[in-house]
Enzyme design. Sequence first.
Site, mmCIF file in Angstrom:
data_model
loop_
_atom_site.group_PDB
_atom_site.id
_atom_site.type_symbol
_atom_site.label_atom_id
_atom_site.label_comp_id
_atom_site.label_asym_id
_atom_site.label_seq_id
_atom_site.Cartn_x
_atom_site.Cartn_y
_atom_site.Cartn_z
ATOM 1 C CE LYS A 280 9.812 -10.287 -1.893
ATOM 2 N NZ LYS A 280 10.641 -9.200 -1.983
ATOM 3 N NE ARG A 354 7.506 -0.762 4.271
ATOM 4 C CZ ARG A 354 8.253 -0.289 3.440
ATOM 5 N NH1 ARG A 354 8.230 0.962 3.359
ATOM 6 N NH2 ARG A 354 9.484 -0.733 3.223
#
Length: 499
Positions: A280, A354
């Site tokens: 990130k 996920r």
Amino acid sequence: MEFTIKSGSPEKQRTACVVVGVFDNRKLTLSAELIDRAANGYLSEIIRRGDMEGKLGSSLLLHNVPGTLSDRVLLVGLGKEREFREAEFRRALRTAVKLLNETGSYEAVIYVTEESVKKRDIGWRIEHAVVMAMEAVYRFDQMKSNPPELRRPLRKLTLSVPQRSNLATGEAAVNRGMAIASGIKLAKDMGNLPGNICTPTYMGEQALALATELPVIKATVLDRAEIEKLGMGSFLSVTNGSAQPPRFIILEYYGATRKQKPVVLVGKGITFDTGGISLKPGDAMDEMKYDMCGAGSVLGVFRSLGELKPAVNAVGLIATCENMPGSRATKPGDVVKSMSGQTIEILNTDAEGRLVLCDALTYAERFEPAAVVDIATLTGACLIALGNVVAGLFSNNDGLARELLAAGENSYDRAWHMPLLDDYQEQLASNFADFANIGGRPGGAITAACFLSKFAKKFNWAHLDIAGVAWKGGKEKGATGRPVALLVHYLVAQAPDAA
Ligand code: BES
Ligand code: MN
Ligand code: ZN
């Protein structure tokens, strides 16, 4: 804090502070009127002079009001009477309690709970007053070496109900509110703790501690070897770059008969999300300590269940690990095999939520659940779509979606129904595995839900994307404890005797 319910006149309360409302423009509520009469027009005189208009969020603290038995009278502005709804009620309560806590009243009697709120009964008003009061006094200073101390913090709140016949409803609502508030507090504390303290190991310890404190809760914590044995290859791929070992946590609460199928809650517990190899950008990356807030809310809900003991069965599953880069970390393009047997091409290691949730969903099958609800700070796209007001709700069952939306309305912890259409599934196509873990930028929150739906075919399932609502940034930075209130409301509504 201690709460009691009472019915009686405001001018006769022997207490540190009596709290009464004033509507905009300068209209006394009934309880303010009673004080005004006992005080020979003292309040109306103050109001006539313009010291209190009744604007929402305003307040005025008065001392030694003649004709009353309390040390202080706190006037709180309620805004326009016709516009006094849920949000206004909650805000007025928060304003009042913050002030009481900071101005030396260790106890108070609040009359604002007597004001009617459209479509909401006295039980709703009391429950929300309790939750708001606990939120107003919440602080997180565990990490400060010299936590600022209040001289006389608020200890005891009495909430007034209009009639004696409301006392029983009021007391039940206090219990509900207290249980919800302590679940919210636990979720906030977990979220606010830094990533170096709130590790997967710590989350496991907290689950076990909860079960020790509340014997109606059972907790089981699985370590890496046990997770490997279950074949959770997708979950484990996220932990590869981290020195912190993963944990898989199972919480169980049986408040109904054993043959009642449980609701299973599944929480995303990434204790820090760097993005992994798909690192990130640095801006506000500290906020990725909040990437375990789904898991924190599951723990919070079980605290609430353990205190309230409703006649429902519930299982909580938490998949928790760190997402770090490193020489062993999963790389873009790697293919992993999930517990379901389906293979996944990991095109972006930052779409890790996920990957941990899918194996937990497969694990949920063994409970033959009535419904499965996962809670996750899953996508930045959901934050962009819905902002910080509502959580994104996705479901493969419209009835379940409706129940969760209603629970969100009643708890003022709201969600918004998002589309989960097959047409989006093709964005997950992969040339090298059964499917990929990302679906591109368009509809990012939806394709994330589509990914999860591939692991939720055997039960009624809903997904709450709480990326926008789990914490606040900026000056008020801190966890919100959402959606504990929504989930507790949903679960309590499953009990056979639920109103
Ligand atoms: N934890 C983040 C989602 C997130 C980001 C929540 C910012 C709240 C604020 C999640 O693991 C993530 O990184 N998602 C990616 C997915 C993308 C790579 C498909 C995202 O949203 O950018
Ligand atoms: Mn991520
Ligand atoms: Zn994440």
